[in-house]
Design a protein around this motif. Structure first.
Motif, PDB file in Angstrom:
ATOM      1  N   ASP A 134     -56.046 -88.793 -33.420  1.00  0.00           N
ATOM      2  CA  ASP A 134     -55.141 -89.264 -32.368  1.00  0.00           C
ATOM      3  C   ASP A 134     -54.004 -88.262 -32.225  1.00  0.00           C
ATOM      4  O   ASP A 134     -53.522 -87.694 -33.216  1.00  0.00           O
ATOM      5  N   GLU A 135     -53.571 -88.047 -30.997  1.00  0.00           N
ATOM      6  CA  GLU A 135     -52.551 -87.040 -30.724  1.00  0.00           C
ATOM      7  C   GLU A 135     -51.168 -87.660 -30.615  1.00  0.00           C
ATOM      8  O   GLU A 135     -51.012 -88.774 -30.122  1.00  0.00           O
ATOM      9  N   LEU A 136     -50.181 -86.891 -31.070  1.00  0.00           N
ATOM     10  CA  LEU A 136     -48.786 -87.276 -30.880  1.00  0.00           C
ATOM     11  C   LEU A 136     -48.397 -86.906 -29.452  1.00  0.00           C
ATOM     12  O   LEU A 136     -49.035 -86.046 -28.835  1.00  0.00           O
ATOM     13  N   PRO A 137     -47.334 -87.518 -28.940  1.00  0.00           N
ATOM     14  CA  PRO A 137     -46.832 -87.060 -27.644  1.00  0.00           C
ATOM     15  C   PRO A 137     -46.453 -85.581 -27.744  1.00  0.00           C
ATOM     16  O   PRO A 137     -46.249 -85.058 -28.839  1.00  0.00           O
ATOM     17  N   ILE A 138     -46.353 -84.921 -26.617  1.00  0.00           N
ATOM     18  CA  ILE A 138     -45.932 -83.512 -26.585  1.00  0.00           C
ATOM     19  C   ILE A 138     -44.443 -83.468 -26.288  1.00  0.00           C
ATOM     20  O   ILE A 138     -43.953 -84.216 -25.439  1.00  0.00           O
ATOM     21  N   LEU A 139     -43.724 -82.622 -26.998  1.00  0.00           N
ATOM     22  CA  LEU A 139     -42.290 -82.454 -26.767  1.00  0.00           C
ATOM     23  C   LEU A 139     -42.032 -80.981 -26.472  1.00  0.00           C
ATOM     24  O   LEU A 139     -42.526 -80.104 -27.187  1.00  0.00           O
ATOM     25  N   VAL A 140     -41.276 -80.705 -25.415  1.00  0.00           N
ATOM     26  CA  VAL A 140     -40.947 -79.332 -25.028  1.00  0.00           C
ATOM     27  C   VAL A 140     -39.433 -79.176 -25.080  1.00  0.00           C
ATOM     28  O   VAL A 140     -38.692 -80.014 -24.550  1.00  0.00           O
ATOM     29  N   GLU A 167     -37.278 -86.488 -32.966  1.00  0.00           N
ATOM     30  CA  GLU A 167     -37.405 -86.914 -31.570  1.00  0.00           C
ATOM     31  C   GLU A 167     -38.873 -87.127 -31.196  1.00  0.00           C
ATOM     32  O   GLU A 167     -39.229 -88.123 -30.560  1.00  0.00           O
ATOM     33  N   LEU A 168     -39.726 -86.201 -31.610  1.00  0.00           N
ATOM     34  CA  LEU A 168     -41.156 -86.325 -31.338  1.00  0.00           C
ATOM     35  C   LEU A 168     -41.737 -87.563 -32.024  1.00  0.00           C
ATOM     36  O   LEU A 168     -42.450 -88.356 -31.408  1.00  0.00           O
ATOM     37  N   PRO A 198     -32.662 -67.282 -27.982  1.00  0.00           N
ATOM     38  CA  PRO A 198     -32.282 -67.883 -26.705  1.00  0.00           C
ATOM     39  C   PRO A 198     -33.322 -67.519 -25.644  1.00  0.00           C
ATOM     40  O   PRO A 198     -33.809 -66.396 -25.604  1.00  0.00           O
ATOM     41  N   GLY A 199     -33.659 -68.493 -24.817  1.00  0.00           N
ATOM     42  CA  GLY A 199     -34.666 -68.275 -23.781  1.00  0.00           C
ATOM     43  C   GLY A 199     -36.060 -68.704 -24.204  1.00  0.00           C
ATOM     44  O   GLY A 199     -36.956 -68.821 -23.376  1.00  0.00           O
ATOM     45  N   ASP A 200     -36.257 -68.949 -25.506  1.00  0.00           N
ATOM     46  CA  ASP A 200     -37.565 -69.407 -25.976  1.00  0.00           C
ATOM     47  C   ASP A 200     -37.808 -70.845 -25.536  1.00  0.00           C
ATOM     48  O   ASP A 200     -36.887 -71.665 -25.497  1.00  0.00           O
ATOM     49  N   THR A 201     -39.044 -71.142 -25.223  1.00  0.00           N
ATOM     50  CA  THR A 201     -39.479 -72.504 -24.958  1.00  0.00           C
ATOM     51  C   THR A 201     -40.335 -72.924 -26.138  1.00  0.00           C
ATOM     52  O   THR A 201     -41.289 -72.233 -26.476  1.00  0.00           O
ATOM     53  N   LEU A 202     -39.964 -74.025 -26.759  1.00  0.00           N
ATOM     54  CA  LEU A 202     -40.699 -74.523 -27.924  1.00  0.00           C
ATOM     55  C   LEU A 202     -41.523 -75.736 -27.520  1.00  0.00           C
ATOM     56  O   LEU A 202     -41.029 -76.636 -26.840  1.00  0.00           O
ATOM     57  N   VAL A 203     -42.772 -75.752 -27.944  1.00  0.00           N
ATOM     58  CA  VAL A 203     -43.665 -76.863 -27.665  1.00  0.00           C
ATOM     59  C   VAL A 203     -44.107 -77.458 -28.999  1.00  0.00           C
ATOM     60  O   VAL A 203     -44.655 -76.755 -29.842  1.00  0.00           O
ATOM     61  N   LEU A 204     -43.850 -78.753 -29.171  1.00  0.00           N
ATOM     62  CA  LEU A 204     -44.245 -79.464 -30.385  1.00  0.00           C
ATOM     63  C   LEU A 204     -45.453 -80.324 -30.058  1.00  0.00           C
ATOM     64  O   LEU A 204     -45.405 -81.151 -29.141  1.00  0.00           O
TER      65      LEU A 204
END
Length: 163
Positions: free
Chosen positions: A22-28, A90-91, A118-124
């Motif tokens: 089962d997958e967790l929600p995605i957090l960006v 949060e995730l 700075p400027g990085d986009t992180l996806v959990l």
């Protein structure tokens, strides 16, 4: 097309409803100078300048502040462990009820692999990798990956949630 596993949702999740995969929600999260400064200030509050303090209290200020720039002029580094832990919390709150996240038997292990700029986009993203009953605790183990916009893994975490 392959079968997709359900996404966990805190309002309906239960030990019995969870399956391996089962997958967790995605957090960006998008990192800016402001977000990075926010976490830096939590670890090390901004330096109080002597001119901001009444004269009678100025003598109480430390002479060498730990949040001042280092000898080479660099700004103090951010403890990414705090930032990543906040993002992971949060995730997890999207997937599990808060009492479960902080319950006896719940834990979080984090490994930081690369710096974030700075400027990085992180996806959990994450999924359930284990589900077991241990010493009367109903435990769900999730593996979470934090990637940057280039798809590089910057951190990995294992979250054990006690339901």
């Amino acid at each position: 097309m392959g079968e997709t596993m359900p996404r966990l949702w805190a309002k309906t999740v239960s030990f019995d409803s969870i399956s391996l995969g089962d997958e967790l929600p995605i957090l960006v999260k998008w990192e800016t100078e402001e977000t990075i400064s926010h976490f830096r200030d939590l670890v090390s509050p901004p330096e109080v300048l002597p001119e901001d303090v009444p004269e009678e209290a100025a003598e109480e200020l430390p002479k060498n502040s730990s949040n001042a720039a280092g000898a080479n002029g660099e700004a103090p580094s951010l403890n990414w462990g705090m930032a990543f832990t906040a993002y992971l919390a949060e995730l997890l709150e999207k997937a599990f009820k808060l009492p479960s996240i902080v319950a006896k038997g719940s834990q979080l292990e984090l490994e930081i692999l690369q710096p974030v700029n700075p400027g990085d986009t992180l996806v959990l993203t994450g999924s359930v990798v284990d589900k077991r009953v241990e010493q009367e605790l109903r435990l769900v183990v999730c593996r979470v990956i934090i990637e940057n916009q280039s798809g590089e893994t910057v951190a990995e975490a294992t979250a054990t949630i006690s339901l």
